[in-house]
Design an enzyme around this catalytic site. Structure first.
Site, PDB file in Angstrom:
ATOM      1  N   SER A 115       5.792  -1.537  14.222  1.00  0.00           N
ATOM      2  CA  SER A 115       6.344  -2.313  14.841  1.00  0.00           C
ATOM      3  C   SER A 115       8.021  -2.507  14.113  1.00  0.00           C
ATOM      4  CB  SER A 115       6.125  -3.823  14.529  1.00  0.00           C
ATOM      5  OG  SER A 115       7.204  -5.239  15.120  1.00  0.00           O
ATOM      6  N   ALA A 118       3.051  -7.253   7.359  1.00  0.00           N
ATOM      7  CA  ALA A 118       2.326  -6.440   6.410  1.00  0.00           C
ATOM      8  C   ALA A 118       1.162  -5.434   7.335  1.00  0.00           C
ATOM      9  CB  ALA A 118       1.292  -7.210   5.968  1.00  0.00           C
ATOM     10  N   SER A 119       0.364  -6.075   7.774  1.00  0.00           N
ATOM     11  CA  SER A 119      -0.053  -5.199   8.833  1.00  0.00           C
ATOM     12  C   SER A 119       1.099  -3.192   9.707  1.00  0.00           C
ATOM     13  CB  SER A 119      -1.144  -5.633   9.869  1.00  0.00           C
ATOM     14  OG  SER A 119      -0.049  -6.039  11.337  1.00  0.00           O
ATOM     15  N   LYS A 120       2.106  -4.736   9.759  1.00  0.00           N
ATOM     16  CA  LYS A 120       2.094  -2.994  10.322  1.00  0.00           C
ATOM     17  C   LYS A 120       3.075  -1.935   9.887  1.00  0.00           C
ATOM     18  CE  LYS A 120       1.255  -4.013  14.479  1.00  0.00           C
ATOM     19  NZ  LYS A 120       0.838  -2.952  15.476  1.00  0.00           N
ATOM     20  N   ILE A 147       9.859  -6.621  22.451  1.00  0.00           N
ATOM     21  CA  ILE A 147       9.746  -5.988  24.036  1.00  0.00           C
ATOM     22  C   ILE A 147       9.470  -6.636  25.192  1.00  0.00           C
ATOM     23  CG2 ILE A 147       8.247  -4.038  25.561  1.00  0.00           C
ATOM     24  CD1 ILE A 147      10.297  -3.039  23.225  1.00  0.00           C
ATOM     25  N   TYR A 204       1.409  -9.884   9.839  1.00  0.00           N
ATOM     26  CA  TYR A 204       1.448  -8.903  10.765  1.00  0.00           C
ATOM     27  C   TYR A 204       2.841  -8.345  10.292  1.00  0.00           C
ATOM     28  CZ  TYR A 204       3.237  -7.234  15.329  1.00  0.00           C
ATOM     29  OH  TYR A 204       3.109  -6.120  16.795  1.00  0.00           O
TER      30      TYR A 204
END
Ligand code: NAD
Length: 271
Positions: free
Chosen positions: A151, A166-168, A197, A164
């Site tokens: 992302s 950090a995860s991406k 999106i 989120y």
């Protein structure tokens, strides 16, 4: 190089979701047979996606098979993917579209247990699928293309979405590293980073959630948040799930045969 699609399978994990289902359709249009998978709790929407694909004559004639596993259960992922490979042959394309956004709040108020859950699904879950398919494909020594859903939050950092984001960022790193590990087997690994999106669950959720946080970045009125987000995009509109899916279908197939270890940003011009 990715091998011929005819007679080969593309695996899409998270296929009951907005992007996963659009990606499955785009891959089927390109001639892939499909293994569509999602969490066991999402069996009904997944069957709905599979049925719609089978009935969609314009989407092609390849087979559509469903599977259920929780990406955070590494043992279940490995056992299920090995059984599917034994039954259908090793996949020629793998797309990991499973993911969660988690709560929206500034990091100073973010609950560590909530962050751990986001990281578990988005990082450990993606890692589990990547490790399992990497092992199956490397053993078979068959070329393939793997695409991970990251992302723009992982590139730029999104407010109120630290876990989120950090995860991406981790998913982008996973793709870059795995691309080097798997290149000797002719296996390519790339990530994609969509920005805004819509329509879809994640768009609706983030508009409502950013409004509810009440930060300096967005209005507390969801309609205004939607306008603010679109106002940040040079093309002045959200991307559609099918525009993301078309990029994934290109990355999955042989026309991107020299592209590996990359993160492709799909943003309408935002950086
Ligand atoms: N939609 C967007 O605006 C957007 C933008 C950038 C990145 N992304 C990323 O693209 C991917 C797909 O997003 P989407 O819009 O389709 O979201 P979605 O919520 O519609 O779909 C996500 C899917 O992942 C599945 N999933 C979640 N946890 C799982 C688990 N433990 N095991 C197996 N499956 C699990 C869900 O059941 C769901 O079907 C996600 O990784 C998301 O972070 C989405």
């Amino acid at each position: 190089m990715t091998g011929p699609r005819v007679g080969r399978w593309a695996l899409v994990v998270g296929a009951a979701g907005d992007l996963g289902s659009a990606i499955a359709r785009a891959l089927r249009v390109e001639g892939w047979s499909l293994l569509v998978a999602d969490h066991p709790s999402r069996a009904d929407p997944l069957e709905h996606v599979a049925a719609a694909l089978r009935e969609d004559a314009e989407a092609g004639a390849g087979q559509v098979v469903t599977a259920a596993f929780d990406v955070t259960d590494a043992e279940e992922v490995s056992v299920t993917l090995r059984a599917l490979a034994a039954e259908h042959g090793v996949p020629g394309a793998v797309v990991v579209s499973s993911g969660v956004q988690g709560p929206f709040r500034p990091i100073q108020e973010y609950d560590v247990a909530d962050a751990a859950r986001v990281l578990e699904v988005n990082v450990v879950g993606t890692f589990s699928v990547l490790a399992a398919v990497g092992s199956i494909l490397a053993e078979a020594d068959r070329p393939a293309s793997i695409v991970l859903l990251a992302s723009m939050a992982g590139v730029s950092g999104a407010p109120n979405m630290s876990a989120y984001s950090a995860s991406k960022a981790a998913v982008i790193g996973l793709a870059r590293s795995a691309a080097k590990d798997l290149a000797p087997h002719g296996i390519r690994v790339n990530s994609i980073s969509p920005a805004f999106i819509g329509p879809g669950v994640m768009w609706n959720n983030q508009v409502a959630a950013q409004a509810a946080v009440g930060s300096q970045y967005f209005s507390t009125d969801p309609d205004e948040v939607s306008r603010q987000m679109i106002g940040m995009i040079p093309l002045r509109r959200c991307g559609t799930p099918s525009e993301v899916a078309d990029v994934v279908a290109w990355l999955a197939g042989p026309r991107s045969s020299y592209v590996t270890g990359q993160n492709i940003e799909i943003t309408g011009g935002s950086v």
